[in-house]
Design an enzyme around this catalytic site. Structure first.
Site, PDB file in Angstrom:
ATOM      1  N   ARG A  47      95.818  32.853 -13.041  1.00 41.30           N
ATOM      2  CA  ARG A  47      95.927  34.072 -12.810  1.00 41.30           C
ATOM      3  C   ARG A  47      97.868  34.055 -12.100  1.00 41.30           C
ATOM      4  O   ARG A  47      98.061  34.557 -12.117  1.00 41.30           O
ATOM      5  CB  ARG A  47      95.413  35.194 -12.575  1.00 41.30           C
ATOM      6  CG  ARG A  47      94.080  35.351 -13.596  1.00 41.30           C
ATOM      7  CD  ARG A  47      93.015  36.032 -12.825  1.00 41.30           C
ATOM      8  NE  ARG A  47      93.644  37.281 -13.286  1.00 41.30           N
ATOM      9  CZ  ARG A  47      93.134  38.880 -12.788  1.00 41.30           C
ATOM     10  NH1 ARG A  47      91.737  38.731 -11.976  1.00 41.30           N
ATOM     11  NH2 ARG A  47      94.121  40.011 -12.444  1.00 41.30           N
ATOM     12  N   LYS A 154      78.957  22.678 -12.484  1.00 41.69           N
ATOM     13  CA  LYS A 154      77.998  23.890 -11.452  1.00 41.69           C
ATOM     14  C   LYS A 154      78.787  25.036 -10.707  1.00 41.69           C
ATOM     15  O   LYS A 154      78.904  25.076 -10.278  1.00 41.69           O
ATOM     16  CB  LYS A 154      76.804  23.012 -10.946  1.00 41.69           C
ATOM     17  CG  LYS A 154      77.657  22.728  -9.660  1.00 41.69           C
ATOM     18  CD  LYS A 154      76.177  21.546  -9.251  1.00 41.69           C
ATOM     19  CE  LYS A 154      76.351  21.401  -6.965  1.00 41.69           C
ATOM     20  NZ  LYS A 154      75.796  22.770  -6.783  1.00 41.69           N
ATOM     21  N   ASP A 183      77.542  16.841 -13.528  1.00 42.77           N
ATOM     22  CA  ASP A 183      77.557  16.476 -11.991  1.00 42.77           C
ATOM     23  C   ASP A 183      78.163  16.020 -11.910  1.00 42.77           C
ATOM     24  O   ASP A 183      77.777  15.244 -12.189  1.00 42.77           O
ATOM     25  CB  ASP A 183      75.230  16.629 -12.254  1.00 42.77           C
ATOM     26  CG  ASP A 183      75.266  16.607 -10.879  1.00 42.77           C
ATOM     27  OD1 ASP A 183      75.984  16.215  -9.787  1.00 42.77           O
ATOM     28  OD2 ASP A 183      73.988  16.812 -10.972  1.00 42.77           O
ATOM     29  N   HIS A 184      78.781  15.809 -10.340  1.00 39.48           N
ATOM     30  CA  HIS A 184      79.318  15.102  -9.767  1.00 39.48           C
ATOM     31  C   HIS A 184      78.850  13.557  -8.923  1.00 39.48           C
ATOM     32  O   HIS A 184      79.223  12.767  -9.708  1.00 39.48           O
ATOM     33  CB  HIS A 184      80.349  15.174  -9.160  1.00 39.48           C
ATOM     34  CG  HIS A 184      79.660  15.922  -7.416  1.00 39.48           C
ATOM     35  ND1 HIS A 184      79.764  16.879  -7.878  1.00 39.48           N
ATOM     36  CD2 HIS A 184      79.850  14.816  -6.543  1.00 39.48           C
ATOM     37  CE1 HIS A 184      79.202  16.765  -6.947  1.00 39.48           C
ATOM     38  NE2 HIS A 184      79.190  15.686  -5.942  1.00 39.48           N
ATOM     39  N   LYS A 188      78.611   9.571  -9.829  1.00 40.93           N
ATOM     40  CA  LYS A 188      78.616   7.880  -8.935  1.00 40.93           C
ATOM     41  C   LYS A 188      78.247   6.597  -9.173  1.00 40.93           C
ATOM     42  O   LYS A 188      77.179   6.518  -9.963  1.00 40.93           O
ATOM     43  CB  LYS A 188      78.129   8.622  -7.183  1.00 40.93           C
ATOM     44  CG  LYS A 188      78.024  10.004  -6.661  1.00 40.93           C
ATOM     45  CD  LYS A 188      77.527   9.977  -6.247  1.00 40.93           C
ATOM     46  CE  LYS A 188      77.905  11.530  -5.006  1.00 40.93           C
ATOM     47  NZ  LYS A 188      79.667  11.408  -4.663  1.00 40.93           N
ATOM     48  N   GLU A 222      73.649  16.663   5.144  1.00 36.15           N
ATOM     49  CA  GLU A 222      74.956  17.241   5.079  1.00 36.15           C
ATOM     50  C   GLU A 222      74.932  17.014   7.091  1.00 36.15           C
ATOM     51  O   GLU A 222      74.112  17.607   7.235  1.00 36.15           O
ATOM     52  CB  GLU A 222      74.900  18.069   4.548  1.00 36.15           C
ATOM     53  CG  GLU A 222      76.312  17.923   2.583  1.00 36.15           C
ATOM     54  CD  GLU A 222      76.348  19.095   2.693  1.00 36.15           C
ATOM     55  OE1 GLU A 222      77.512  19.623   2.300  1.00 36.15           O
ATOM     56  OE2 GLU A 222      75.405  20.060   1.457  1.00 36.15           O
ATOM     57  N   ASP A 241      71.950  25.063  -4.322  1.00 36.86           N
ATOM     58  CA  ASP A 241      72.273  23.781  -3.840  1.00 36.86           C
ATOM     59  C   ASP A 241      72.747  22.667  -4.491  1.00 36.86           C
ATOM     60  O   ASP A 241      73.637  22.005  -5.072  1.00 36.86           O
ATOM     61  CB  ASP A 241      73.833  24.284  -2.993  1.00 36.86           C
ATOM     62  CG  ASP A 241      74.596  23.722  -2.426  1.00 36.86           C
ATOM     63  OD1 ASP A 241      75.887  24.412  -2.869  1.00 36.86           O
ATOM     64  OD2 ASP A 241      75.510  23.403  -1.699  1.00 36.86           O
ATOM     65  N   HIS A 246      71.337  17.477  -8.277  1.00 37.07           N
ATOM     66  CA  HIS A 246      71.651  17.028  -8.338  1.00 37.07           C
ATOM     67  C   HIS A 246      70.615  16.203  -7.559  1.00 37.07           C
ATOM     68  O   HIS A 246      69.932  15.048  -8.235  1.00 37.07           O
ATOM     69  CB  HIS A 246      72.432  16.986  -6.463  1.00 37.07           C
ATOM     70  CG  HIS A 246      73.717  17.415  -6.694  1.00 37.07           C
ATOM     71  ND1 HIS A 246      74.704  17.489  -8.169  1.00 37.07           N
ATOM     72  CD2 HIS A 246      74.032  18.768  -6.169  1.00 37.07           C
ATOM     73  CE1 HIS A 246      75.961  18.446  -7.246  1.00 37.07           C
ATOM     74  NE2 HIS A 246      75.971  19.088  -6.595  1.00 37.07           N
ATOM     75  N   LYS A 346      72.029  21.122   5.112  1.00 36.85           N
ATOM     76  CA  LYS A 346      73.130  20.919   5.978  1.00 36.85           C
ATOM     77  C   LYS A 346      73.079  21.101   7.745  1.00 36.85           C
ATOM     78  O   LYS A 346      71.804  21.510   8.145  1.00 36.85           O
ATOM     79  CB  LYS A 346      73.745  22.001   5.801  1.00 36.85           C
ATOM     80  CG  LYS A 346      74.204  22.942   4.064  1.00 36.85           C
ATOM     81  CD  LYS A 346      75.039  24.017   4.460  1.00 36.85           C
ATOM     82  CE  LYS A 346      76.016  23.228   2.666  1.00 36.85           C
ATOM     83  NZ  LYS A 346      76.540  22.551   2.836  1.00 36.85           N
TER      84      LYS A 346
END
Length: 509
Positions: A47, A154, A183-184, A188, A222, A241, A246, A346
């Site tokens: 946009r 995702k 899904d990254h 890997k 994380e 998440d 994952h 986290k």
């Protein structure tokens, strides 16, 4: 390596951060290695009112900052940038898709890409049903002239019901083999190496079952908080998440049966079988099998850190989990009664994702001292990130009199392969889609099976206020009650370091 067919990569949401930081730099890395087809173009849609020149200037900075292969000449970089085009576009306006069709026809003729298009939805999930429907309305999903592939980021649904609705909608407009749910994590190198570790080594595969494995532990940690994503995270939490996608994916790769062939259909069949074999956790059992936590204010290395409820966009009485741990079982012949422990959070001490295979102790503890015999358990640690590699722990005699045993490490690090190029996750996954290989992408039935497993946990957390949200100080390994999931007194979670090896002597957090 096979070369992809000529095609156009169409990125919806091209003015966003994902395109700037990940997608365009990853495609440049493919270009730099000569892996793109001769006739190729990128059409960015957004946009924001950008022209080709402004879009290229912006992406140029992203490439210089985030590409793995830094441009070694302006000439090469400009050669790539010439393939980038931009079209101001409102995805919510059906009338504009006719204009998009005209733009694609124009580029298709100019680049001679034979009607081959890949559509990448780098947009909010609210657009995942709208865009494919409008593309289909314009005949842009029809493969009678060239392939048409759709990459969906995702989150794929918010729960089982919304995932089923999204799948049904997508399959109205595209065929399953055209849909690539990305899904990254699957991109890997160390995740893919899990299959090789298992199925190419005679020392592992015979032991990979309930007879020799005591339990399996998977951690996705994380060391950062939610930052400026508090509003988004309030509607997500650690379960949605990280765990639903994952970490359950890693469970599937650890537990799957050997595929008949290493191809998309066979590998994805085996992963789906694992998800369908997960023992259901009833809502009334959730407190027994799942724990949730939320980080609270703390002092880390002399710096005061905010608690989750103090973050921007977060409710002051929020019950959203920033830490989740689950004990699950896979009800099949190979894994009967072997517990799998999964956790993600986290504001933990370090950023790390790893799989730990805990083998059973020897049946007769000849060398056990008065301390916990669990120290003598053999462990195979497969590190996904950082310090990617594999670590084996086993007992050796301490020099001197007697038979005192201590654990020692035997390790391999991907960084030791100094001459080997490790592609980024998006680089690998984009190339696979260009080649029509969906092995490392999720299939619809597996996504729904994963949601079916976690739905009762999420429902119980939502509806039963008697299930506590345990506070844990930022910078610690989550609520101390998470150890209660592991019912044996002498076994706790492994507390990993940033560095894979020498974890007993030197731990970098």
């Amino acid at each position: 390596m096979n070369q992809p067919k000529n095609h156009i990569l169409v990125i919806f949401g091209a003015s966003g951060d994902l395109t700037y930081r990940k997608l365009v730099p990853a495609v440049f890395d493919l270009f730099d290695q000569g892996l793109l087809p001769e006739k190729f173009a990128i059409l960015g849609l957004g946009r924001t009112d950008l022209g080709d020149t402004a879009f290229r200037d912006k992406m140029k900075e992203g490439i210089k900052q985030f590409a793995l292969n830094k441009p070694d000449s302006e000439e090469k970089l400009n050669s790539y940038l010439e393939k980038l085009h931009y079209f101001s576009f409102d995805t919510k306006d059906p009338d504009e898709y006719c204009l998009l069709k005209g733009k694609l026809r124009e580029l298709d003729e100019a680049y001679e890409t034979e009607g081959n298009f890949i559509y990448y939805l780098a947009t909010p999930p609210s657009m995942y049903e709208i865009i494919p429907a409008q593309l289909d309305e314009q005949g842009l999903s029809d493969e009678s002239t060239g392939f048409k592939r759709l990459i969906v980021e995702k989150p794929f649904g918010y729960d089982l019901k919304t995932a089923q609705k999204l799948n049904k909608s997508l399959l109205t407009n595209f065929k399953e083999e055209q849909i690539y749910r990305i899904d990254h994590y699957l991109g890997k190198e160390t995740v893919q190496n899990l299959l090789v570790t298992r199925f190419s080594n005679g020392i592992f595969e015979p032991l990979w079952n309930r007879n020799y494995i005591h339990h399996v532990e998977i951690t996705g940690a994380e060391n950062i908080g939610v930052g400026n994503r508090g509003g988004y995270y309030e509607g997500s939490g650690a379960m949605r998440d990280m765990i639903q996608n994952h970490l359950l994916l890693l469970v599937g790769l650890v537990a799957m049966e050997p595929p008949a062939l290493i191809d998309s259909t066979n590998i994805r069949n085996e992963i789906a079988k694992v998800f369908h074999s997960l023992r259901p956790i009833q809502e009334k059992e959730v407190a027994q099998y799942a724990i949730r936590g939320q980080y609270i204010a703390s002092n880390i290395k002399g710096k005061q850190v905010k608690g989750y409820r103090e973050e921007e966009g977060v409710a002051t009485d929020s019950r959203t989990e920033t830490f989740a741990a689950i004990k699950l079982f896979i009800d099949n012949w190979r894994w009967a009664d072997v517990p799998f422990y999964i956790r993600s959070g986290k504001m933990l001490p370090t950023r790390v994702t790893e799989i730990v295979i805990h083998f059973k102790a020897t049946p007769h503890h000849l060398f056990a001292d008065d301390e916990s015999i669990c120290k003598n358990y053999n462990q195979l640690v497969i590190r996904i990130q950082p310090d990617e590699g594999v670590l084996m722990k086993f007992g050796m005699k301490v020099p001197g009199a007697g038979f005192k045993v201590q654990n020692v490490n035997m390790d391999f690090h991907y960084s030791d392969l100094s001459e080997t190029y490790l592609p980024s996750a998006y680089e690998r996954l984009l190339l696979d889609c260009m080649l029509g290989d969906s092995t490392l992408y999720h299939r619809g039935d597996a996504v729904e099976a994963a949601w079916k497993f976690v739905d009762p946990i999420l429902n119980a957390w939502k509806n039963d206020n008697s299930i506590p949200v345990h506070g844990y100080p930022a910078g610690t390994w989550g609520p101390d009650v998470s150890d209660d999931l592991i019912e044996q007194d002498d076994i706790t979670w492994r507390y990993p370091c940033k560095n894979l090896a020498n974890d007993g002597n030197y731990c970098e957090l």
